[in-house]
Design a protein around this motif. Structure first.
Motif, short mmCIF file in Angstrom:
data_model
loop_
_atom_site.label_atom_id
_atom_site.label_comp_id
_atom_site.label_asym_id
_atom_site.label_seq_id
_atom_site.Cartn_x
_atom_site.Cartn_y
_atom_site.Cartn_z
N HIS B 131 -47.26 -16.36 -78.63
CA HIS B 131 -46.45 -15.66 -77.68
C HIS B 131 -46.67 -15.93 -76.44
CE1 HIS B 131 -46.65 -13.07 -81.57
NE2 HIS B 131 -45.21 -12.54 -81.37
N VAL B 133 -47.52 -18.63 -73.10
CA VAL B 133 -47.49 -19.89 -72.55
C VAL B 133 -48.99 -20.53 -72.39
CG1 VAL B 133 -47.41 -21.19 -70.41
CG2 VAL B 133 -45.42 -19.52 -71.24
N THR C 64 -37.16 -10.42 -77.63
CA THR C 64 -37.23 -11.35 -76.38
C THR C 64 -35.78 -11.77 -76.14
OG1 THR C 64 -39.60 -12.02 -76.97
CG2 THR C 64 -38.08 -13.91 -76.08
N VAL C 68 -33.85 -11.79 -72.27
CA VAL C 68 -33.46 -13.22 -71.73
C VAL C 68 -31.97 -13.21 -71.48
CG1 VAL C 68 -33.20 -15.79 -72.03
CG2 VAL C 68 -35.54 -14.50 -72.59
N HIS C 88 -44.10 -7.49 -70.96
CA HIS C 88 -43.56 -8.55 -72.12
C HIS C 88 -42.80 -9.63 -71.63
CE1 HIS C 88 -42.24 -9.14 -76.39
NE2 HIS C 88 -43.08 -8.71 -76.65
N LEU C 89 -42.04 -9.47 -70.94
CA LEU C 89 -41.17 -10.72 -70.31
C LEU C 89 -42.34 -11.70 -69.72
CD1 LEU C 89 -38.38 -11.60 -69.36
CD2 LEU C 89 -38.58 -10.59 -67.17
N ASN C 90 -43.23 -11.07 -68.95
CA ASN C 90 -44.15 -12.14 -68.19
C ASN C 90 -45.32 -12.89 -69.16
OD1 ASN C 90 -45.00 -13.47 -65.86
ND2 ASN C 90 -46.75 -11.91 -65.90
N VAL C 91 -45.58 -11.75 -69.89
CA VAL C 91 -46.84 -12.24 -70.84
C VAL C 91 -46.58 -12.67 -72.44
CG1 VAL C 91 -49.06 -11.43 -71.73
CG2 VAL C 91 -48.29 -10.61 -69.62
N ASP C 92 -45.53 -11.99 -73.10
CA ASP C 92 -45.70 -12.10 -74.29
C ASP C 92 -44.25 -12.86 -74.97
OD1 ASP C 92 -48.07 -10.68 -74.84
OD2 ASP C 92 -46.97 -8.83 -74.26
N GLU C 93 -43.73 -13.55 -74.09
CA GLU C 93 -42.28 -14.26 -74.55
C GLU C 93 -42.47 -15.84 -74.35
OE1 GLU C 93 -39.02 -11.96 -73.02
OE2 GLU C 93 -39.96 -10.31 -73.88
N CYS C 94 -43.69 -16.20 -74.27
CA CYS C 94 -43.94 -17.59 -74.37
C CYS C 94 -43.16 -18.48 -73.42
CB CYS C 94 -43.83 -18.37 -75.77
SG CYS C 94 -44.63 -19.89 -75.78
N GLY C 95 -42.77 -17.87 -72.22
CA GLY C 95 -41.97 -18.54 -71.17
C GLY C 95 -40.65 -18.67 -71.38
N ALA C 96 -39.99 -17.72 -72.38
CA ALA C 96 -38.64 -18.08 -72.53
C ALA C 96 -37.72 -18.06 -71.49
CB ALA C 96 -38.25 -16.93 -73.76
N LYS D 228 -41.09 -19.75 -80.61
CA LYS D 228 -41.09 -18.31 -80.00
C LYS D 228 -40.26 -18.65 -78.62
CE LYS D 228 -42.38 -14.39 -78.22
NZ LYS D 228 -41.83 -13.10 -78.79
N GLN D 229 -40.53 -19.63 -78.07
CA GLN D 229 -40.00 -19.87 -76.54
C GLN D 229 -38.43 -19.80 -76.81
OE1 GLN D 229 -40.90 -23.50 -74.22
NE2 GLN D 229 -41.01 -22.22 -72.36
#
Lengths: 349, 349, 349, 349
Positions: B131, B133, C64, C68, C88-96, D228-229
Motif C-alpha cells: 500500500h 510507495v 483507491t 483517483v 489514505h490518498l497520501n499514505v495508503d494508495e502506493c502513489g496511485a 496496488k498503484q
C-alpha cells in the motif's frame, strides 16, 4: 567525396545565422531577470503575437517540446490526436506525447504526408463510446514530413471540417517558414488556420529555440505551468528570446526560408533528369525526397553526414538550409551525375 | 537605488561568461551532425567523464530536466524519492517529477536543507507494504537550497547509509561547482558519492546547459531514450557541448564558482554587523540568506530584480555569480547600511 | 486467543451482509447488457443521485480508484491536492494519484486527521508562480484516518473557505456512512459540502463496490471516459449495482454503520478504564485508536488478523463493522483486561 | 423478436455460473484477512500456478487492468508494444496503456486478428535510434478479436521469433479458456508461449475477476506494487479468489468454454447456408462474425441487447457463452432464416 563541407542530411546540420549569433552577443550585457521577465523576452513575445495574431506565445527548447506543449493545451488524457502516420509526433519523438500527456495518437496513413477531411473522417469511429479514445485534435505539419505543403485552401477546408466536427487543430510549424515562403503568404495566414501552432526557429537559423503560439486566450489557461512542468522553461530566457527577435527582424526568417527553398528547387531541378534518380514527392519546401539507385545512394553518403554508417536506403531525403549555396547544390548534383555516369560506363563496359 | 546594474536576485540573472560566448561563436563553423554525433559533443562527453569518473554523460537544457532525467534512471513508478522538503525538486519544479515519472516524493523537513541518515531513516516506514510507495532514491542538493554544503564526510556517511539500506543517491548539482570550490575538492570526489548527479553549468557562466552524469553504466541503460522522450535532446547539440567544454577548459567552472563564493563571503561579512540584518544560514556557496528588517527588505528590492513587485519578505536570498564584483558587493552593503542608518536616525529622531 | 472468529483489524476483514449476498443472487437471472446499460445499474445510479443530490454517479471497484477518479475530475496535472499528511490518498494508495493523474499532493500535518481553513491557508504559498504546483483541490476524509468526524459546521466552514479561495473539495467517503450515523445527518447533507465525493460500500457490508458522486454536472464531463481509462469500468456491472441497491434499500447502509459505530463506542467504553490503555482520538466512527502497553499489544495480535506477524505497535487501531456483535466486543475487552491483570500480577509478584 | 431471453451480443451479457455463485456464498463465513492474505486467496494463487506453471499470479478486477498490469511488467516508458491494430488493447481500452504506462502502442494491420513473425518484423525499424520508441513487447490475444485462434505451432514459432529478436510476449487471455478448448490443449501449453499472460474468468462464468500470470519470477519484481498503484488490489480479495477457485475446480473453466465453443460452432453451421449471411472468419472460439444483409442485421437487433440503438452494421459479431443452449442457438438461426425468407418472398413478389 564532399569537398564543400555542406551537409544535405538535415537542416539541423546547419549552424547559426550570423545575425542570430550577433543578437546573442548583444543580449549578453549585464544582468537581467530570469524566466522571461526581461525586456528581450517581453519584446520577443510581443513580436511573435504581432506577426501571427496569437493571443499567447511561449518559447521552448526544441520541436518535440513545442509539439507536446501545444497538443497538450488542447487535450485531456482520454482524448486522441489524429495525425499522419509519418508525422514527427508519431514517429520521431520517442513517444513523448504518450508519456507526458498520457494520450493516444490516432495515426492515419497519408501517402504524401498530408491529411484530408476524408482521412480524418475515417478516424472518427466510436465517438461517444467510452471504450474508445475520443478524437479531439487534428495534428498536421506544415511543411509535412514528406516535404509537401498544404495550400491555404486546403488548410481552410481542413479548418472548416474540424470545426464542424468539434475537432481542434494543432499545426507543427517546425518548418512553417518554408511553407510561408512557398505559399507566399504571411505567418498570420497560416496561424489563422490553427488553434495552436509552433513556429520553428532552430532549423531556420537559430541556435535552439521554438515558439508555441496559442491563437485563443481561453486555450492558453495554465500554459505557463504546463511549460514549466514539461521542463521547458529556460532560466536565462533572454537568450532564446534574442534568437527569435533576430529572426523576426526584417523578416530574416522569411529570407532564410526562401534561400533554403530556392536551393531545394535548384537541387530538384538538377537531379530530375539524371539516371538512377526519381523525385518521390513534389518539392514544396526545403526537402528533396528521391528514389535513387544503389550507386547514387552510395555516392550521397558523404553529403548527408549521417553517423550511422553505410546503410543505403532507396529513398533519400536531402535537406537544404539558409546556408546552402548554389555552389553546394551544383557540387552535389555533379557528384550524383558522376556516380550515374560511372555506373552507366561500367554497365556498358 | 542600484547603480551597479548587478542583480543579487538569482545567479540566473547573470549573463554568459565571455569565454563561453567565444566558444559558441567558434562552434559556428559550417555544418555538423546533429543530436550529439558531432565532434564537439563527443569531446564534451569525454571531458565530463574524465572530470567526474562518470560512465555516461548526457546534456540537457535545464536543471529541472536534469533532475527528472537523473532521478528517473533510478526509479520505477511505485518507488519514491526521499528529499528535503525545501528541495528544488519538491518545491520549484511545478511537479515535473510527479508528472513525467509518475512517482511520489517523500519530503522530509530539513532545517538547513541538509538530509541526515536519521532524517532518511524516519521516512523508511512501510517498506515491503504494497500500500505504500517504496523509498528507493535519496535526493540531495549540493549546494542545498539553503546555501549550505554537505562536507565530504557527511556525503560519504550518507552514501554508506544509503547502500546499507538499498537506497540509491541522486545529487542535484545545479551548484556543484560552488560546493567543490567551498570544499576545495574535485568534481570526482563529489561524484563518487552519488549514483547519478547533475553538473550545473547555466548558473555558473553558461547560456543554458546542464549535464546528467551516470556513475555506473548499468544505470545508464535507456538513458538516451529517456532524454529524448523527456524532450531534452537538442538538435544542434554542439552548441550545448561548446558551453560545457568552455567551462571545463582550464577549470573555468572552478574559477567562476570561486569568484561567486568569494563575493558571497564578502557580502556576508559586510552585512553581518549591520543593524536589521541577521544571517539565516552558514554561507558555504554563493547564497546569502538573511533575516532583515522591513526597511532593509525595502532597500533590497532594487537589487534583486524580481518582477513580482513590492512583496517584502523577512528572509531575503541574495545570490552572487561569476560576474559579481567587489564593487557590486560593496555598493549593496553600503545601501543596506544607509537604510539601517536612516531607520535608526528616524527612530532616534 | 480469540475464540470469536471476529477480527478487529479492519472493517475490510468483515464478510458480505446477507442482504447484499441475496441481492447478488437475485441479480443473476439470465442475460443483461454489460457496462452499466442494464436495469439494475440504471436503478443504482438513480438511487445514488436521489440519496445525495449528485448530478452523476459512477461505480468503481475500490476506494483507491474512487479517490483517483474523483480527484482527477477536479484537477489538471500542474495543480495540486491539499490533504492531511495521514490521508489514505497520501499514505495508503502506493502513489496511485501521482502515477495516474501525474499530480502532486500537498500534504499538511493534521494531528487528528482533520484539515482546517488555517491548515489549508498554510499550503497556499506560491499561487500564480509558474515554478510551483498550484493548489486546486482540498481532499478530506469523512470519517478521517484517525477515526474522527468533521461536524457539519466544520464542513460548511471549510466549504465556504474553499469557495472563497477558488479551491474545489473532494471528500473521501470510504466511511461516509459511519459519519452520517455519527452526525445523525443525511448523505445529502454531507454531499452538499463537496464538489465530488465517494460513497463507500465495501467496508459497510458490500462485497466490493464504491461510488463516485459528482455534485455538479459540469464537473462530470468526460467522467465515463476517465473511469474506463482508469481501468474501473466493470463489464458485468449489474453485480456492483446490485450491491449498492441492497445497501440503499431501507437504509441498510445506515443501519450497518450504526451497528459498527455502536460497537466501537462500546469497545471504547470497555477499554477506557483499563490499565495500559489510553484512547488516542475521540471515537466518532467505527475506529478505536488506543495507545497500549506492550502486554496489551501482544494480547491484541490474535484479534486483528494481521498477517505481517509479531510487530507490536504502541498505537493500535481497532475497527468494528456491521457484523461485530456485543459479545465480540466484550470478549475482546475481557481479553485486554486479563492481559492487564496478568501484567499487574506479575509486576506485583 | 427474441423470446429466449438470451443475448448473443457479448459473453459479458451472461450471468454468473451457479457454481461460482455458490462459491461466493461459501466464502462468506465470518471474517478473514484482507488484500489476499486469506486462505482462499492463497489457494487461488497456488491453483493458478499449478495449472499454468506461472511463477506468480495476481488477481485484478477486469480485462483492461490485466492487460495494463501484464504489459507494464515487461516495459519501460520509451519501449513500445507491437499489437494487432484490431486488438482490445489498442481499440477498446480507452487509451489505458498510454495513460497508465506512458507507453506507445505499435499497431499492425492483421486481417484475421493474428500477428505473424513477418508482421512483427515490419514494425522493428528504428531499433537503437533514440528518436524512436523501441519495440520491446509483442501483445497477442488468444482467442483474437476476430474469434480466431493461434495454433500451438504458430504460438511457438512466434515465441521463437520474439526470443531471437529480444522481444517479450504478452498474451491477452480474456478468452484463453475458449482457445484451450478449441486446441484441446492445457493452460500450461499456452502459458509456456508467453512471458506474461492473463487468464480471463469474467466472460467464462465468473462475476468479475481476472488473473495476471507471470511465467518468470524475475519479471514479477514489483508486481504487487504495480497492482496496488494501478488501483487493482481488492480489499475483500477472497471474493475474487473464490470465483477463480470455482472455475479451476474440476475444470469448470474448460467445460464452460467447451459449451460456449460448441454453441458457436452450432450457430455457425446453422447460419452458414442461409441467404444474406456469410461468415467473415473461421469460428475457432465462441464468436461468430458474419457479413449479413440489412434485413438479417435488423432481425438480429433483438438478439444482441445493445443499448446503442438501431445502428445496423454489415458485419455482426455474435457471441455465445457457457449459458447458451442449443435451443437458444436454434431459435436465433430460425429467426435469421425467417428474415431471409421474408426478404426473398418480398423480393420475388
Amino acid at each position: 567525396m564532399n569537398p564543400t563541407g555542406r551537409s544535405f542530411g538535415s537542416d539541423n546540420h546547419a549552424g547559426v545565422h550570423p545575425a542570430v549569433m550577433a543578437a546573442l552577443a548583444a543580449a549578453n550585457t549585464g544582468d537581467a531577470t530570469a524566466y522571461g521577465e526581461d525586456e528581450l523576452s517581453r519584446r520577443a513575445v510581443a513580436a511573435l503575437q504581432a506577426a501571427t495574431g496569437a493571443a499567447r506565445a511561449l518559447l521552448v527548447f526544441n520541436g518535440t517540446a513545442a509539439n507536446v506543449l501545444g497538443v497538450g493545451l488542447l487535450i485531456r488524457p482520454y482524448e486522441g490526436v489524429i495525425c499522419a502516420e509519418s508525422s514527427h509526433l508519431n514517429v520521431d519523438e520517442c513517444g513523448a506525447a504518450e508519456r507526458v500527456l498520457g494520450t493516444k495518437l490516432l495515426p492515419v496513413p497519408a501517402p504524401d504526408g498530408k491529411l484530408t477531411p476524408e482521412l480524418i473522417a475515417g478516424r472518427l469511429a466510436g465517438r461517444g463510446d467510452e471504450h474508445r479514445v475520443q478524437a479531439r485534435v487534428v495534428e498536421l505539419a506544415q511543411v509535412t514530413e514528406a516535404g509537401t505543403c498544404y495550400s491555404l485552401a486546403e488548410l481552410r477546408s481542413l479548418r472548416e471540417y474540424c470545426r464542424s466536427e468539434g475537432l481542434l487543430m494543432y499545426l507543427d510549424g517546425a518548418r512553417i517558414a518554408n511553407a510561408a515562403a512557398h505559399l507566399n503568404c504571411s505567418l498570420a495566414d497560416l496561424a489563422a488556420c490553427a488553434d495552436v501552432l509552433s513556429f520553428g526557429c532552430t532549423k531556420n537559423g537559430a541556435m535552439g529555440a521554438e515558439a508555441v503560439l496559442v491563437m485563443d486566450e481561453r486555450l492558453a489557461e495554465g500554459a505557463a505551468f504546463h511549460r514549466k512542468q514539461q521542463m521547458q522553461l529556460g532560466s536565462k530566457l533572454r537568450f532564446l528570446s534574442a534568437q527569435v527577435l533576430a529572426l523576426l527582424e526584417d523578416d530574416l526568417w522569411l529570407r532564410n526560408a526562401r534561400q533554403a527553398n530556392a536551393m531545394a528547387a535548384r537541387l530538384a531541378a538538377g537531379l530530375a533528369g539524371l539516371p538512377g534518380v526519381r523525385l518521390a514527392y513534389p518539392v514544396e519546401g526545403n526537402a528533396v525526397f528521391a528514389k535513387v539507385s544503389r550507386d547514387v545512394a552510395t555516392a550521397l553518403q558523404d553529403w548527408i553526414f549521417h553517423a550511422d554508417g553505410p546503410e543505403v536506403r532507396s529513398v533519400v531525403r536531402l535537406m537544404t538550409s539558409f546556408s546552402t549555396t548554389e555552389d553546394d547544390v551544383d557540387a552535389l548534383t555533379a557528384a550524383v551525375r558522376r556516380s550515374s555516369d560511372s555506373r552507366e560506363t561500367s554497365a556498358s563496359a
